[in-house]
Design a protein around this motif. Structure first.
Motif, short mmCIF file in Angstrom:
data_model
loop_
_atom_site.label_atom_id
_atom_site.label_comp_id
_atom_site.label_asym_id
_atom_site.label_seq_id
_atom_site.Cartn_x
_atom_site.Cartn_y
_atom_site.Cartn_z
N TYR A 1 -47.13 -3.83 -13.86
CA TYR A 1 -46.64 -2.51 -13.47
C TYR A 1 -46.56 -1.55 -14.65
O TYR A 1 -47.58 -1.09 -15.11
CB TYR A 1 -45.30 -2.64 -12.72
CG TYR A 1 -45.46 -3.22 -11.33
CD1 TYR A 1 -46.28 -2.60 -10.39
CD2 TYR A 1 -44.79 -4.37 -10.94
CE1 TYR A 1 -46.44 -3.11 -9.11
CE2 TYR A 1 -44.94 -4.89 -9.65
CZ TYR A 1 -45.77 -4.25 -8.74
OH TYR A 1 -45.92 -4.76 -7.47
N CYS A 2 -45.38 -1.25 -15.18
CA CYS A 2 -45.32 -0.11 -16.10
C CYS A 2 -45.85 -0.46 -17.49
O CYS A 2 -46.14 -1.61 -17.82
CB CYS A 2 -43.91 0.45 -16.16
SG CYS A 2 -42.84 -0.31 -17.40
N CYS B 1 -46.70 -8.23 -17.30
CA CYS B 1 -46.37 -7.53 -16.05
C CYS B 1 -47.49 -6.55 -15.65
O CYS B 1 -48.05 -5.86 -16.50
CB CYS B 1 -45.06 -6.77 -16.22
SG CYS B 1 -44.51 -5.91 -14.72
N CYS C 1 -44.46 -0.77 -20.30
CA CYS C 1 -43.66 -1.52 -21.28
C CYS C 1 -44.36 -2.80 -21.72
O CYS C 1 -44.25 -3.22 -22.86
CB CYS C 1 -42.29 -1.86 -20.70
SG CYS C 1 -41.17 -0.47 -20.60
N GLY C 2 -45.05 -3.43 -20.77
CA GLY C 2 -45.77 -4.66 -21.12
C GLY C 2 -44.88 -5.88 -21.27
O GLY C 2 -45.07 -6.69 -22.18
N CYS C 3 -43.94 -6.04 -20.35
CA CYS C 3 -43.05 -7.21 -20.43
C CYS C 3 -43.82 -8.50 -20.14
O CYS C 3 -44.75 -8.52 -19.32
CB CYS C 3 -41.93 -7.09 -19.38
SG CYS C 3 -40.86 -5.68 -19.67
N LYS D 1 -39.30 -4.56 -10.43
CA LYS D 1 -40.75 -4.61 -10.19
C LYS D 1 -41.36 -5.86 -10.81
O LYS D 1 -42.16 -6.55 -10.20
CB LYS D 1 -41.43 -3.35 -10.73
CG LYS D 1 -41.20 -2.12 -9.87
CD LYS D 1 -42.12 -0.98 -10.23
CE LYS D 1 -41.76 -0.27 -11.48
NZ LYS D 1 -40.58 0.59 -11.41
N GLY D 2 -40.96 -6.16 -12.04
CA GLY D 2 -41.48 -7.36 -12.69
C GLY D 2 -41.02 -8.62 -11.97
O GLY D 2 -41.81 -9.55 -11.75
N LEU E 1 -36.13 -8.69 -17.15
CA LEU E 1 -37.12 -8.00 -16.31
C LEU E 1 -36.43 -6.98 -15.42
O LEU E 1 -35.25 -7.12 -15.10
CB LEU E 1 -37.86 -8.99 -15.41
CG LEU E 1 -38.85 -9.95 -16.07
CD1 LEU E 1 -39.38 -10.93 -15.03
CD2 LEU E 1 -40.00 -9.20 -16.71
N CYS E 2 -37.21 -5.99 -14.98
CA CYS E 2 -36.69 -5.06 -13.96
C CYS E 2 -37.13 -5.57 -12.58
O CYS E 2 -37.89 -6.53 -12.48
CB CYS E 2 -37.21 -3.65 -14.24
SG CYS E 2 -38.87 -3.35 -13.63
N PRO F 1 -37.75 0.53 -17.45
CA PRO F 1 -36.41 -0.05 -17.60
C PRO F 1 -36.23 -0.87 -18.89
O PRO F 1 -35.16 -0.87 -19.48
CB PRO F 1 -36.26 -0.93 -16.36
CG PRO F 1 -37.18 -0.33 -15.36
CD PRO F 1 -38.35 0.20 -16.14
N LEU F 2 -37.28 -1.56 -19.31
CA LEU F 2 -37.10 -2.39 -20.51
C LEU F 2 -37.19 -1.56 -21.79
O LEU F 2 -36.81 -2.02 -22.86
CB LEU F 2 -38.06 -3.57 -20.51
CG LEU F 2 -37.48 -4.84 -19.82
CD1 LEU F 2 -36.31 -5.41 -20.63
CD2 LEU F 2 -37.00 -4.58 -18.40
FE1 SF4 Z 1 -42.75 -4.71 -15.59
FE2 SF4 Z 1 -40.33 -3.67 -15.32
FE3 SF4 Z 1 -41.14 -4.60 -17.68
FE4 SF4 Z 1 -42.15 -2.36 -16.70
S1 SF4 Z 1 -40.03 -2.70 -17.33
S2 SF4 Z 1 -43.31 -4.02 -17.63
S3 SF4 Z 1 -42.23 -2.80 -14.51
S4 SF4 Z 1 -40.80 -5.79 -15.82
#
Ligand code: SF4
Length: 683
Positions: A12-13, A10, A15-17, A47-48, A44-45, A177-178
């Motif tokens: 965005y944040c 991902c 967390c690295g999903c 954003k992902g 996923l949240c 979120p994750l």
């Molecule tokens: Fe992406 Fe959301 Fe996972 Fe953060 S928590 S890495 S924004 S999917």
């Protein structure tokens, strides 16, 4: 029809999903779960889920631009890069220290590595930094002093094993979120959740114990919790004796913070402080999570060290379910720091002032003398540009017009430059001020690695071609370096660069493509190819020279700016679930933008009633730096006397109001979370 699934990470944040980008005939159509990724296990949240939406936008930069007569004119790569190379050569020959460079926590490790190597070996300065300065610079500085390593101590998954999770200055549910999923997994097993925050955030609403406190009083709150723990004899005596130094000074200092005294500073009832302290100290395993609520203060580094004190005092380090866990905001802010996109360290946190390390890097890179003078930080660069001491800047993948404090000051600083180069994927508010704009690939168009908040190094993979003439960030930087006469940038791929990264970055030495290709990838430190990686730091000893954790006796200091008659409110700023940082990507995502199309100011109903302000009415928020007009969101989710504005929105930019004058002495962090402000209803 050609349908492709490309596993990636991902953008965005922190967390690295992991997930699959789905493309049909070379165009992104969506994302699909990649269930084997252990970070998010297919979840996923928002954003992902909608991370693909901005990639094919029509307003992507597709060709280099050169400003002529105040207007951008399309240029060839040769024209643009020759201009950049010749101007930077001329300016560095005049004085390399008058040039400054911003790298990017959105870009890959390989991009950041190439960028800082260019700044150090070709330009000859350490004036390179990035926006970690404005999020977790204090985490790096604080944890390095107490634990010897400035990174999240535990993995995300580790949090699911906690008996108590203490969140201070982090709205994890919305920002990570994750990671929040792991907090909930702990809660499902019976863990108690404590949240300390001036806002009754969605995270706070799910807490077992909510501590509403005044922004900027973290040290007083944490000292008081330690006061209670020691008074009750709940400190972990074995851990303190065998694993730490400096306890006696800490013990003496926290005596000054009984809960009744701390109540006067923090606004938190003494009984609530006691309850939180006992809950945290009595847990077998307590994890502490924080984010920018802790760091974005002029005492940010001291706040971070106070969280270390609390966790060491109770022996909550080095085991699953424990730790001090700064949740990094951007996808690759950890990696950009690891790669040395910082003014004081080479890759792997090797100090530039250490001549021996400088000689080692010189040998590794095969370059001439390297400067051992620490460079300027983000905010110092803007002050220097404003005063004419920095005359040229090269900004890769950052948007300081929205992310930096005091927007009018930043605009004046950037306009004062003789030469500004911006490399990005969109014509951001910052790129609009540039002399040359260089169009780059987005994350979906490139290969490379990101390092997540839990120090996990993971691949991103190219899913589609970049539009028009866009190029990879590292390739653009390498091309400029070569045009400036360097022969140290003969990279042919991101993998090629990573080979060099691991040869000069001790924490990454054991990482190779075969190991990184596995879904679980690797956590640093991973010093050799037999090493399994390190999801949990400090299990046996700390990373300090003597292996002991260091207690720091820290007194409470008030914020740099406090409310007064003219500016009676505390303004605090932050983020939200559907948007990310300066909004350059999420606000171009149709789905995310529809959720929250513009900014707002949260104000408590008591305050709103006194000012005659109703929900959704337009108000003017003013500080000593400037003023904005913004809709009011009247909500009891914020304590009286404090107002909150998210910083994603250029049309009501929170950073018009913040100050870059006072800085944290260790990490040079401005007072982003506390500004004195006034509010008035607009007729
Ligand atoms: Fe992406 Fe959301 Fe996972 Fe953060 S928590 S890495 S924004 S999917």
């Amino acid at each position: 029809m050609n349908i492709q699934y490309t596993p990636t990470t991902c953008p965005y944040c922190g967390c690295g999903c992991g997930f699959n980008l789905v493309s049909v005939n070379g165009k992104l159509k969506g994302v699909e779960p990649w269930k084997r990724n252990p970070v998010n296990e297919g979840k996923l949240c928002p954003k992902g889920n909608f991370s693909y939406e901005f990639v094919h936008r029509e307003d992507r930069l597709t060709t280099p631009l050169i400003k002529k007569g105040g207007e951008f004119v399309e240029a060839t790569w040769d024209e643009a890069l020759d201009l950049v190379a010749s101007k930077l050569t001329e300016m560095k020959e005049a004085n390399a220290e008058q040039l400054a460079f911003l790298s990017s926590a959105r870009c890959t490790n390989e991009d950041n590595y190439a960028f800082q190597k260019f700044v150090r070996t070709v330009v000859g300065t350490n004036n390179v930094d990035h926006c970690a300065r404005l999020c977790h610079g204090p985490s790096v500085a604080g944890l390095a002093q107490t634990f010897g390593s400035g990174a999240m101590t535990n993995s995300l998954e580790s949090c699911a094993h906690a008996d108590v999770v203490f969140l201070i200055g982090t709205n994890t549910l919305e920002q990570h979120p994750l990671m929040w999923r792991r907090v909930l997994q702990a809660k499902e097993k019976g863990a108690k959740i404590i949240v300390a925050d001036p806002r009754f955030t969605p995270s706070a609403k799910q807490a077992d114990l909510y501590i509403p406190f005044q922004s900027g009083t973290d040290v007083a709150l944490l000292n008081s919790m330690m006061n209670v723990i020691i008074a009750e004899g709940l400190e972990d005596k074995e851990f303190v004796k065998n694993r730490t130094t400096g306890y006696e000074e800490l013990k003496e200092m926290v005596k000054k913070y009984p809960p009744e005294e701390a109540e006067k500073i923090t606004g938190v009832p003494a009984d609530l402080i006691r309850e939180a302290a006992l809950m945290y100290a009595k847990a077998d395993s307590a994890a502490l999570l924080f984010s920018m609520g802790i760091t974005q203060h002029t005492v940010g580094t001291e706040n971070v060290m106070s969280t270390s004190n609390l966790s060491m005092l109770t022996g909550n380090i080095g085991r699953p379910g424990t730790g001090v866990n700064p949740l990094r905001g951007q996808n690759n802010v950890q990696g950009a720091c690891d790669m040395g996109a910082l003014p004081v360290v080479y890759p792997g946190y090797q100090a530039v002032i250490n001549e021996e390390l400088g000689e080692k890097m010189q040998t590794s890179w095969g370059c001439g003398d390297l400067s051992c003078a620490p460079g300027l930080t983000v905010v110092e660069m803007m002050h220097a540009a404003h005063d004419g001491d920095i005359t040229g800047m090269y900004i890769m993948g950052e948007n300081p017009m929205i992310s930096d404090p005091d927007q009018q000051h930043v605009e004046a600083a950037l306009n004062n430059l003789d030469f500004l180069v911006v490399q990005d994927i969109f014509l951001t508010e910052t790129a609009a001020l540039a002399d040359v704009v260089l169009p780059a690939f987005s994350w979906a168009e490139k290969d490379g690695t990101f390092t997540s908040t839990e120090r996990r190094v993971q691949y991103i993979r190219k899913a589609v071609d970049g539009p028009g003439e866009t190029r990879d960030d590292w390739e653009i930087v390498s091309d400029i370096a070569t045009r400036m006469g360097s022969d140290l940038f003969k990279f042919t791929s991101a993998e090629d660069i990573f080979e060099e990264v691991r040869s000069v970055t001790p924490q990454y030495a054991g990482m190779n493509p075969e190991r990184l290709s596995k879904p679980e990838a690797l956590h640093w430190p991973c010093p050799d190819e037999e090493h399994p990686g390190t999801p949990i730091l400090h299990a046996e000893k700390f990373a300090t020279p003597d292996g002991l954790g260091v207690f720091k006796a820290i007194e409470f200091k008030p914020p740099a700016e406090n409310p007064d008659d003219e500016y009676p409110f505390i303004l605090t700023t932050g983020r939200m679930l559907f948007h990310w940082h300066t909004g350059s990507m999420t606000r171009r995502s149709t789905t995310l933008d529809r959720e929250v199309p513009t900014g707002f100011v949260e104000i408590n109903p008591e305050d709103a009633a006194k000012l005659g302000i109703k929900n959704k009415e337009m108000v003017k928020v003013k500080t000593r730096r400037g003023e904005i007009e913004v809709p009011a969101k009247v909500t009891s989710d914020i304590i009286p006397g404090t107002v909150f504005i998210p910083f994603h929105f250029a049309e009501c930019a929170a950073n018009m109001l913040t100050s870059g004058d006072a800085l944290d002495p260790f990490a040079k962090m401005p007072e982003l979370k506390v500004s004195a402000a006034s509010i008035e209803k607009l007729e």
